[in-house]
Design an enzyme around this catalytic site. Structure first.
Site, PDB file in Angstrom:
ATOM      1  N   GLU A 269       0.821  -1.210   0.000  1.00  0.00           N
ATOM      2  CA  GLU A 269       0.000   0.000   0.000  1.00  0.00           C
ATOM      3  C   GLU A 269       0.854   1.259   0.000  1.00  0.00           C
ATOM      4  OE1 GLU A 269      -3.889  -1.905   2.293  1.00  0.00           O
ATOM      5  OE2 GLU A 269      -2.683  -0.411   3.314  1.00  0.00           O
ATOM      6  N   HIS A 288      -7.981   1.936   1.189  1.00  0.00           N
ATOM      7  CA  HIS A 288      -7.835   1.728   2.634  1.00  0.00           C
ATOM      8  C   HIS A 288      -8.525   2.850   3.427  1.00  0.00           C
ATOM      9  CE1 HIS A 288      -5.146  -0.559   5.659  1.00  0.00           C
ATOM     10  NE2 HIS A 288      -6.224  -0.098   6.272  1.00  0.00           N
TER      11      HIS A 288
END
Length: 321
Positions: A269, A288
């Site tokens: 990420e 996220h």
């Protein structure tokens, strides 16, 4: 007490207040901190607050004044708990602050797939509805969730919250859980993983990420387990990216062995542009943000303040080491 926040931007990009924390000590705020600056910025700190910054053994041992690490999230795998304990450093986290928000996001992802809300909106901006010879149109089947089965892997706070919402939609709910069958909330049936994979129309992952051992969940969803699932199944991951083997999921989508993959997390990420899921039209990825409603972040800030206050008073709470 000298307090340093190393990466506060995600939790509070400016719409909330750090004022209560400022009243508890000499506060220094950083939106983001690269790993190479962690020691320099934390050297004089007694308390360090982090979200995703990694506090390894090597770094912890270089901070002689450090007494406390506050994780600005529920997960704390970015902190070496053993090294902190050896140094006598207390580590706390922020538990259960985002339960409602994450459960809501799960259902939002699901409804986007079953009702094609985003797809309709995008097509209509480009004139699809205006050009329709009929008063309505649809290019893919629409379905009712009340005749579907939701399989939940992990019945912690979030898993149970998702189950309650699924039951409200009329879905049958089954789950894989360490809890005894007679201890599960009403309306939830306990099954094996194999049963869940084969019976579920929707599978939502809410188990912790465990890399090794008999309870390992790393790549829980892989080429083998994907073959056990219905080809029309929808897989949802708001837990941890590595719970799934992303290339295997992408291949299953590409070969129509899986109807949709909805995720708020990825293994890396932000995801590298080469991540195959980014090229699959039936992969629905959000960045996220399931935890990040204003209300959830305010709860996070409130618990953060409570953690520091309890530490100062000599009765630390939410200790994880």
């Amino acid at each position: 007490m000298k307090i340093v926040v190393l990466d506060g931007y995600a939790a509070n990009p400016g719409d909330l207040s750090w004022e209560e924390l400022k009243q508890m000590g000499d506060l220094t705020l950083y939106d983001r901190t690269p790993q190479e600056l962690v020691v320099e910025r934390s050297l004089e700190a007694e308390a360090v607050l982090v979200n995703k910054v990694s506090l390894t053994r090597e770094l912890i041992m270089q901070l002689p004044k450090l007494k406390y690490i506050g994780e600005l999230a529920t997960g704390y795998n970015n902190i070496d708990l053993v090294a902190a304990r050896e140094r006598g450093v207390i580590v706390t986290n922020i538990p259960a602050y985002s339960t409602v928000s994450v459960a809501q996001h799960v259902i939002a992802l699901l409804l986007n797939v079953t009702n094609h809300v985003d797809e309709f909106a995008r097509k209509n901006r480009n004139g699809r509805w205006s050009a329709s010879p009929d008063f309505c149109y649809w290019d893919e089947p629409l379905c009712e969730l009340s005749v579907k089965t939701m399989g939940i892997v992990g019945l912690g706070h979030i898993g149970q919250s998702v189950a309650r919402l699924a039951l409200c939609l009329g879905m049958k709910v089954i789950a894989v859980s360490s809890k005894p069958a007679d201890k599960l909330p009403e309306g939830i049936g306990k099954v094996t993983m194999e049963q869940l994979l084969s019976q579920s129309d929707v599978i939502s992952l809410h188990c912790p990420l465990v890399k090794d051992g008999p309870k390992a969940t790393y790549h829980l969803i892989n080429a083998e387990t994907l073959r056990m699932m219905k080809s029309e199944a929808i897989l949802i991951n708001t837990g941890r990216g590595p719970l799934v083997d992303e290339p295997a999921v992408a291949e299953a989508l590409h070969n129509n062995q899986l109807a949709a993959y909805c995720a708020d997390v990825t293994t890396e990420e932000p995801p590298h542009i080469s991540n195959p899921l980014l090229r699959e039209p039936h992969a629905y990825l959000t960045p996220h943000v399931a935890w990040a409603t204003v209300e959830a972040r305010q709860r996070l800030m409130d618990i953060c303040v409570a953690n520091v206050k309890a530490l100062i008073e000599g009765n630390p709470i939410n200790v994880v080491n």
